[in-house]
Write a protein that holds these residues in place. Structure first.
Motif, short mmCIF file in Angstrom:
data_model
loop_
_atom_site.label_atom_id
_atom_site.label_comp_id
_atom_site.label_asym_id
_atom_site.label_seq_id
_atom_site.Cartn_x
_atom_site.Cartn_y
_atom_site.Cartn_z
N LEU A 1 -14.97 13.20 -83.54
CA LEU A 1 -14.00 12.48 -84.37
C LEU A 1 -14.48 11.74 -85.43
O LEU A 1 -15.57 11.43 -85.49
CB LEU A 1 -13.39 11.55 -83.24
CG LEU A 1 -12.93 11.82 -81.95
CD1 LEU A 1 -12.47 10.64 -80.98
CD2 LEU A 1 -11.56 12.69 -82.30
N HIS A 2 -13.83 11.86 -86.48
CA HIS A 2 -14.22 11.07 -87.84
C HIS A 2 -14.43 9.65 -87.30
O HIS A 2 -13.72 8.95 -86.68
CB HIS A 2 -12.97 11.28 -88.74
CG HIS A 2 -13.24 10.77 -89.89
ND1 HIS A 2 -13.28 9.54 -90.46
CD2 HIS A 2 -13.62 11.50 -91.15
CE1 HIS A 2 -13.66 9.33 -91.81
NE2 HIS A 2 -13.75 10.59 -92.13
N PRO A 3 -15.32 9.07 -88.01
CA PRO A 3 -15.69 7.59 -87.90
C PRO A 3 -14.24 6.74 -87.93
O PRO A 3 -14.12 5.76 -87.00
CB PRO A 3 -16.53 7.00 -88.77
CG PRO A 3 -17.22 8.43 -88.88
CD PRO A 3 -16.24 9.51 -88.94
N ILE A 4 -13.35 7.01 -88.78
CA ILE A 4 -12.20 6.20 -89.09
C ILE A 4 -11.15 6.24 -87.68
O ILE A 4 -10.73 5.22 -87.11
CB ILE A 4 -11.38 6.52 -90.10
CG1 ILE A 4 -12.18 6.33 -91.41
CG2 ILE A 4 -9.86 5.88 -90.01
CD1 ILE A 4 -11.33 6.81 -92.45
N ILE A 5 -11.42 7.39 -86.97
CA ILE A 5 -10.61 7.70 -85.58
C ILE A 5 -11.26 6.68 -84.61
O ILE A 5 -10.71 6.05 -83.61
CB ILE A 5 -10.38 9.13 -85.39
CG1 ILE A 5 -9.75 9.64 -86.59
CG2 ILE A 5 -9.62 9.07 -84.15
CD1 ILE A 5 -8.30 9.27 -86.84
N ILE B 1 -13.25 4.17 -85.03
CA ILE B 1 -12.98 2.51 -84.89
C ILE B 1 -11.74 2.45 -84.59
O ILE B 1 -11.29 1.52 -84.07
CB ILE B 1 -13.25 2.34 -86.24
CG1 ILE B 1 -14.57 2.48 -86.71
CG2 ILE B 1 -12.73 0.83 -86.63
CD1 ILE B 1 -14.93 2.13 -88.21
N SER B 2 -10.43 3.32 -84.92
CA SER B 2 -8.97 3.06 -84.39
C SER B 2 -8.98 2.88 -82.92
O SER B 2 -8.08 2.11 -82.63
CB SER B 2 -8.17 4.09 -85.28
OG SER B 2 -8.37 3.87 -86.61
N ILE B 3 -9.65 3.76 -82.38
CA ILE B 3 -9.56 3.97 -80.90
C ILE B 3 -10.12 2.74 -80.32
O ILE B 3 -9.65 2.09 -79.13
CB ILE B 3 -10.42 5.07 -80.23
CG1 ILE B 3 -9.37 6.48 -80.67
CG2 ILE B 3 -10.48 5.06 -78.89
CD1 ILE B 3 -9.99 7.91 -80.36
N ALA B 4 -11.21 2.29 -80.86
CA ALA B 4 -11.96 0.96 -80.59
C ALA B 4 -10.93 -0.26 -80.41
O ALA B 4 -10.93 -0.97 -79.50
CB ALA B 4 -13.35 0.77 -81.22
N ALA B 5 -10.47 -0.34 -81.76
CA ALA B 5 -9.45 -1.24 -81.96
C ALA B 5 -8.37 -1.41 -80.91
O ALA B 5 -7.94 -2.54 -80.55
CB ALA B 5 -9.10 -1.54 -83.29
#
Length: 203
Positions: free
Chosen positions: A116-120, A122-126
């Motif tokens: 997964l792309h880092p942006i994805i 981080i989104s999943i984490a949030a």
């Protein structure tokens, strides 16, 4: 026992306390308190697993998670007289919960079978960290904190980014990096609340 598993259980426990405190403030009955604790502790992780195709979702495969909900609920009930400042207690447990779940969400996203792309990530984490609180606030007839007032999701996003950065430079092992990121999230949010920091509003 894997440390990330322990952190995950701890996150469920403290978020269950957060939910139970919020329900008690609304003067719900015992069943209502448990339901709010349940959705607060497991809501974010459930959404995360469903979006990633990890089914059955995590708590259906390990009843200990439901046990942590019971434990957190009864902890909040038993020690309710010790928690004189209910809102401060709710804030503290909520902050610890989002810190734990941000890093667990990041780690689970990184271990996904697809890169997964880092942006994805981080989104999943949030989402893992915040969605349980969103459900809690909606069921308690409150505007979710994430949408107004306090800085809430920003510490989760930046904490996840810190964890990814520490993993990338490989200065510490993953466990130490996770605790650094967790401490960062807790410190960030408490500092923001103490200083009454807010994101800009659109007028």
């Amino acid at each position: 026992m894997d440390l990330f598993y322990i952190v995950d259980l701890a996150g469920v426990f403290v978020f269950a306390i957060s939910g139970a405190l919020a329900a008690r403030e609304k003067k719900l009955d015992l069943f209502g308190v448990f339901i709010i604790a349940f959705v607060t502790g497991l809501g974010g992780g459930t959404l995360r697993d469903m979006m990633m195709g990890r089914t059955p979702v995590f708590w259906m495969q390990a009843p200990i998670y439901v046990g942590m909900i019971f434990g957190g609920t009864f902890f909040a009930i038993i020690f309710r007289k010790k928690m004189h400042y209910l809102r401060k207690s709710l804030l503290l447990f909520d902050t610890i919960g989002i810190a734990f779940f941000s890093i667990i969400g990041t780690e689970i996203a990184l271990s996904f079978s697809y890169d997964l792309h880092p942006i994805i990530v981080i989104s999943i984490a949030a989402m893992s960290a915040c969605f349980g609180g969103v459900i809690r606030d909606i069921l308690c007839n409150e505007i979710p904190i994430i949408f107004h007032k306090e800085i809430y999701a920003t510490p989760c996003v930046t904490g996840s980014l810190v964890y990814l950065g520490l993993r990338e430079i490989n200065l510490f092992d993953d466990y130490i990096s996770s605790f650094i990121a967790i401490a960062f999230i807790i410190a960030f949010r408490l500092f923001a609340i103490k200083r009454s920091l807010e994101l800009p509003k659109i007028n």
